[in-house]
Design an enzyme around this catalytic site. Structure first.
Site, PDB file in Angstrom:
ATOM      1  N   GLU A   1       4.581  -1.384   9.523  1.00 22.40           N
ATOM      2  CA  GLU A   1       3.861  -1.289  10.797  1.00 22.40           C
ATOM      3  C   GLU A   1       4.323  -2.347  11.798  1.00 22.40           C
ATOM      4  O   GLU A   1       4.268  -3.535  11.528  1.00 22.40           O
ATOM      5  CB  GLU A   1       2.361  -1.463  10.553  1.00 22.40           C
ATOM      6  CG  GLU A   1       1.756  -0.236   9.892  1.00 22.40           C
ATOM      7  CD  GLU A   1       0.323  -0.445   9.445  1.00 22.40           C
ATOM      8  OE1 GLU A   1      -0.153  -1.584   9.479  1.00 22.40           O
ATOM      9  OE2 GLU A   1      -0.303   0.548   9.059  1.00 22.40           O
TER      10      GLU A   1
ATOM     11  N   ASN B   1      -2.884  -2.294  14.182  1.00 22.78           N
ATOM     12  CA  ASN B   1      -3.955  -2.636  13.258  1.00 22.78           C
ATOM     13  C   ASN B   1      -5.258  -3.028  13.935  1.00 22.78           C
ATOM     14  O   ASN B   1      -6.213  -3.380  13.259  1.00 22.78           O
ATOM     15  CB  ASN B   1      -3.493  -3.740  12.311  1.00 22.78           C
ATOM     16  CG  ASN B   1      -2.505  -3.196  11.308  1.00 22.78           C
ATOM     17  OD1 ASN B   1      -2.838  -2.337  10.503  1.00 22.78           O
ATOM     18  ND2 ASN B   1      -1.269  -3.670  11.379  1.00 22.78           N
TER      19      ASN B   1
ATOM     20  N   THR C   1       0.902  -1.148   0.000  1.00 19.72           N
ATOM     21  CA  THR C   1       0.000   0.000   0.000  1.00 19.72           C
ATOM     22  C   THR C   1       0.872   1.109   0.000  1.00 19.72           C
ATOM     23  O   THR C   1       1.387   1.517   1.040  1.00 19.72           O
ATOM     24  CB  THR C   1      -0.761   0.239   1.250  1.00 19.72           C
ATOM     25  OG1 THR C   1      -1.739  -0.683   1.271  1.00 19.72           O
ATOM     26  CG2 THR C   1      -1.462   1.583   1.236  1.00 19.72           C
TER      27      THR C   1
END
Lengths: 420, 420
Positions: B296, B415, B216
């Site tokens: 992340e 998340n 992404t």
């Protein structure tokens, strides 16, 4: 987050007796529920913790038909190689010996010799106690850490003891179910009693590495129906395809997955293939629900259903893609109705869909229609333990479901804090 | 666990100037390093936090050739649909406008109208300030939460302001790099200066959902080489296939992935296709390393290399299978040299291997040879931030690598704690 327990009933799989078409199902009995089976479990010292780690299931006949389904992982543990060869070449088994505390996988030719020696020892001990048995009639299952040899002195001493201790009745089955646990928090058992006088029993272990074909799991099913190996094989393959193959916790598949089905014929009843199929599937389905509920670190029981697919296979692929998506799974852990992640996940599935007409619901509440958010979608309450995700692809009429779980801190903790 | 920073140099991708064949690479400059480009970034109020969220990259020519690579997700965000159509039909771009704070994905026809209106507004403002521009010359990129409409009053006011503020020099590029950050902890930039007098610049955002094709991520590359759209397209496709397509953080692919490459021709230098290919690949490779390092929740930078495969494609499939395995990734988070999980993972890859002859090394230390453990394997120290896994399949001579990360508590936290 709430802790889930496999023993906690959910709507689909109650703990108490439940009725199906022509049968009743319970979780309070296991492999010794059918006539003609004995079982035992004990601590042989394979596990450093001293917990039970060796189990035996014995078919006392008069029939010994058997079937098995094994891991599709190309890397197969020694006991899988042995048991697959035995079951597929003979279609019969007198006994299954199972150990936790070590997978005996990636242990080379010496590891295979260990498996063979275990089968020989079980056969010799059973023969000593009056049941003339050959090693080729004994399946072996192992579960635990990959890569280490088993402590064979303890395994062989345990085999001598367990055959000596072998008891009948329900307690033997439960002892065996405890002895195959690894990171499982509860033993898994089920028994089905058919109105026409025959029974199916089962025990299982498995708490992680579940998918894409079977879980890391050992399952032993027993029945006292009078059926041959071909009938068992057909029933078992159909049942695993519809249950364990649709259980996908983390996309991993173990080296040791084994599902065995043994028939004693002791009821002298001959079910139709349809009756047998339905019974084996019902038991496997209940065991699969127990496995999902006790999966490592689970705080949510999740069902992903995809409809509007071009075929059932495509529906399954799409459902599996969503069920494996880490961003979807972490959102579910956070009780976050983040439907955008579901769309992003399904969009990478190699199946036909209409990208402008996808719909999603959470627990029956529509959150996305025609690929757009529905007002109020972000306020849907997902704080409960059960989450049903339904996705519509607008490409056909086929439909399928996958069972999965969330991705939690506990999963990370359980799989990072020590070798397993 | 140590926190990693993308700004922290690792051996493969130093922070300071490094030399390649005929060029030098740095991370202290970005899209405005090549001549003919200006950029800006500001806070338009799209993000609730008030942080910068709008960026503009302007090509001042004299050439305007452009190429793009877009997400393979079937669910595509409105800005992807717009920009793909524009770039693929014209092969030229004067400007790229990018926003964080909202993906404008799954927003239906109205969301597409918002993208179109944004391109129109940029074109109108640029025309006002003397650069006659049509909307079809403006690419649009968005990143953020899927499913919500953008606050268009703020976007359009921001466009007016950003064109007014547009400045030259290095700072404009850095401002733009900051404005496209979402969960990124650091901006990502790179610039390559070729000895023969032309340059490549880049900025990127991306911190999760990376794979299986592109992350992404939004990436804008610029060059002042004098090359046409076909040459740019060839260089960009080859570079992304070898870099971003081999970056796999969590198996997820976003709805918004976009990589654009714009050429101003301002250096008046004409590189060979080979020189251009090498330069674009070097910049993409460095950006990919920065994305992996800032993914992340990452505590480990991991490279999975598979050799002994039948083909490069099979090596890639096997490496990707290992790189996505949650049990491998959690073991790495725990610095646990659990090579058995690597074997279990690679065994489910649909590629040819000799299951009895697989070898594995961690950081160059052999832990498994011929599918058996090596004495001392469980004592290998993986406590450092960089882990190299090498797997040999014994089926051929092909080899390929995938960049990935561990699976940490921070990943789950980031998340699950809020919608993103």
């Amino acid at each position: 987050m709430t802790e889930l327990s496999a023993a906690q009933p959910d709507s689909a799989t109650p703990d108490a007796w439940v009725s199906g078409p022509g049968y009743r199902l319970t979780r309070t009995q296991g492999v010794t529920a059918p006539a003609g089976f004995r079982a035992a479990g004990l601590a042989a010292g394979i596990k450093a913790s001293g917990k039970p780690d060796l189990a035996l299931v014995l078919n006392e006949g008069p029939e010994y038909a058997a079937a098995g389904v094994f891991t599709r992982n190309q890397v197969k543990a020694a006991p899988v190689k042995w048991s697959k060869q035995v079951v597929e070449s003979t279609g019969r088994l007198r006994a299954v010996v199972l150990n936790s505390g070590g997978a005996n996988a990636c242990t080379g030719p010496l590891g295979f010799q260990d498996t063979h020696a275990t089968a020989e020892a079980v056969a010799a001990q059973l023969s000593n106690w009056g049941t003339e048995t050959g090693a080729i009639e004994v399946a072996v299952c192992s579960t635990g850490l990959i890569g280490d040899r088993l402590p064979m002195d303890k395994v062989l001493a345990g085999v001598t003891e367990i055959v000596h201790d072998m008891g009948g009745g329900l307690s033997g089955g439960t002892d065996a179910a405890y002895a195959i646990m690894t990171t499982d928090t509860v033993p898994k058992q089920a028994a089905l009693h058919h109105d026409s006088g025959w029974n199916v029993g089962a025990m299982a272990k498995g708490a992680g590495m579940m998918a894409p074909s079977l879980a890391t799991m050992l399952v032993v099913l027993t029945t006292d129906a009078h059926v041959d190996a071909a009938a068992l094989d057909a029933a078992l393959r159909a049942a695993t395809a519809a249950t364990f193959d649709r259980l996908d916790i983390d996309g991993s598949t173990s080296t040791n997955d084994t599902v065995l089905l043994l028939s004693s014929g002791a009821s002298e009843k001959v079910p139709t293939q349809d009756q047998l199929d339905a019974a084996i599937r019902a038991v496997c389905d209940d065991i699969a629900a127990q496995l999902a509920a006790d999966a490592e670190g689970v705080t949510k029981r999740v069902t992903v259903t995809v409809g509007g697919a071009r075929s059932e296979d495509e529906a399954l692929v799409a459902a599996r893609t969503i069920a494996r998506d880490s961003l979807v799974k972490t959102a579910l852990f956070g009780s976050d109705p983040n439907w955008g992640r579901v769309l992003a996940a399904v969009g990478i599935a190699p199946v036909q869909m209409d990208p402008e007409r996808i719909s999603v619901s959470f627990n029956g509440y529509p959150v996305c229609v025609d690929s757009c958010g529905v007002p109020g979608a972000r306020e849907v309450d997902l704080s409960g333990a059960d989450i049903a995700i339904e996705v519509y692809l607008a490409a056909g009429d086929a439909r399928a479901s996958i069972r999965t779980t969330d991705l939690s801190h506990a999963y990370v903790e359980e799989n990072s804090a020590y070798s397993s």
